[in-house]
Design a protein around this motif. Sequence first.
Motif, mmCIF file in Angstrom:
data_model
loop_
_atom_site.group_PDB
_atom_site.id
_atom_site.type_symbol
_atom_site.label_atom_id
_atom_site.label_comp_id
_atom_site.label_asym_id
_atom_site.label_seq_id
_atom_site.Cartn_x
_atom_site.Cartn_y
_atom_site.Cartn_z
ATOM 1 N N PRO A 178 0.772 5.708 -8.782
ATOM 2 C CA PRO A 178 -0.683 5.509 -8.953
ATOM 3 C C PRO A 178 -1.486 6.120 -7.799
ATOM 4 C CG PRO A 178 0.517 3.491 -9.434
ATOM 5 C CD PRO A 178 1.525 4.441 -8.882
ATOM 6 N N ASP A 179 -2.678 6.599 -8.114
ATOM 7 C CA ASP A 179 -3.511 7.275 -7.119
ATOM 8 C C ASP A 179 -3.921 6.359 -5.975
ATOM 9 O OD1 ASP A 179 -3.395 9.588 -8.601
ATOM 10 O OD2 ASP A 179 -5.262 9.202 -9.686
ATOM 11 N N ASN A 180 -3.959 5.058 -6.214
ATOM 12 C CA ASN A 180 -4.376 4.134 -5.160
ATOM 13 C C ASN A 180 -3.211 3.690 -4.273
ATOM 14 O OD1 ASN A 180 -3.143 2.625 -7.178
ATOM 15 N ND2 ASN A 180 -4.403 0.801 -6.793
ATOM 16 N N LYS A 181 -2.055 4.312 -4.461
ATOM 17 C CA LYS A 181 -0.881 3.972 -3.652
ATOM 18 C C LYS A 181 -0.397 5.207 -2.891
ATOM 19 C CE LYS A 181 -0.542 -0.281 -5.220
ATOM 20 N NZ LYS A 181 -0.766 -1.456 -4.356
ATOM 21 N N HIS A 182 0.086 4.971 -1.684
ATOM 22 C CA HIS A 182 0.754 6.015 -0.913
ATOM 23 C C HIS A 182 2.257 5.844 -1.118
ATOM 24 C CE1 HIS A 182 -3.042 6.874 1.077
ATOM 25 N NE2 HIS A 182 -3.159 5.576 1.349
ATOM 26 N N GLU A 204 7.192 16.404 -5.624
ATOM 27 C CA GLU A 204 6.375 16.815 -6.772
ATOM 28 C C GLU A 204 6.475 15.805 -7.904
ATOM 29 O OE1 GLU A 204 7.072 20.285 -9.929
ATOM 30 O OE2 GLU A 204 6.473 21.057 -7.960
ATOM 31 N N GLU A 206 0.833 -1.206 0.000
ATOM 32 C CA GLU A 206 0.000 0.000 0.000
ATOM 33 C C GLU A 206 0.864 1.251 0.000
ATOM 34 O OE1 GLU A 206 -3.242 0.140 -0.372
ATOM 35 O OE2 GLU A 206 -3.273 -2.042 -0.558
ATOM 36 N N ASP A 207 2.044 1.152 0.612
ATOM 37 C CA ASP A 207 2.931 2.313 0.735
ATOM 38 C C ASP A 207 4.273 1.981 0.083
ATOM 39 O OD1 ASP A 207 4.921 4.220 1.899
ATOM 40 O OD2 ASP A 207 3.168 4.913 3.018
ATOM 41 N N GLU A 257 4.512 12.542 -7.020
ATOM 42 C CA GLU A 257 3.061 12.755 -7.013
ATOM 43 C C GLU A 257 2.471 12.634 -8.416
ATOM 44 O OE1 GLU A 257 2.523 16.547 -5.226
ATOM 45 O OE2 GLU A 257 2.653 15.792 -3.155
ATOM 46 N N GLY A 258 3.278 12.936 -9.409
ATOM 47 C CA GLY A 258 2.793 12.904 -10.779
ATOM 48 C C GLY A 258 2.837 11.533 -11.424
#
Length: 293
Positions: A207-211, A200, A179-180, A203-204
């Motif tokens: 994947p959005d589902n991962k921290h 930065e 998850e992370d 973040e780009g």
Amino acid sequence: MFKHLPSLTSIKAFEASARLKSFKLAAEELNVSPTAISHQIRSLEDALHLKLFLRHTRSVSLTSEGELLADTATRVLRELMLTVNVITETADTLRISTTNSFAAMWLVPNLGDFHNMVPKIDIQIRANDELNNLEADKGIDMVIRYGTFTNQPEAELLINESQGCFATPRYWQDLNKREDWTFLCVKWKNTRLTQQNYQELLEGVVPDNKHFTIRYYNDENQILQAALAGQGIAILSELLVKMPLSQGWLRQGLDEVSNTLTGLDYYCIIPERSRHNQTAFGFLDWLKNRIAC
């Protein structure tokens, strides 16, 4: 076989003149008169039926044919000098200053290749991340630096660095289950170096589902050791991880991150007082060829 080659004396006179861009300085280096240098150059030009130098009022410059011959002459004479040192068992010392990371992660692991070629040269490495005052520190023959290369006369570019993402095979195998994601990144102690905005950048692309978590180190060798211990994904110079990659200890991944990374430059400086030191230039030739492998 070699009967049509010019004399070694004329080649030495030409090489020194081409490198120093002066007949007078070449004469001083070879301990002969400027007239003798001029005579050797003229004899060489006559033998080759070529003009090698353009004579100006206070200087000389190479013709296109002269530039081609100069590159070859310098390389061959350096190789000859190193071989003579080997067969005559002449010990020599070369004192090199470089960064901790480059020394530990690339230079020391590759030095065996140089020692196999020239075992009588004693390479002494001074590793630190401080900029040396080359004029004041007479104990340094060569500096290998990291940063932004500027085209200064005494500096020579070794490589434009490429960076990538590296982790153990096991870490990559388990990546999608995590998850992370942990990234191991450098934060330079040297404030002159450009700092990458990893937050930065990641973040780009993560994947959005991962921290993700960024763990910072101020030394690339520490990042490498953390990656080898399976602690995360190291963002490192591709040059510095060649050995662990070749051994299969690390693998490269996340090309979408690598493609957005920008690296810096490795370059070499031989100070003016060492410009006569052909061992330094011989080592520089080896260094460029080894890095290009």
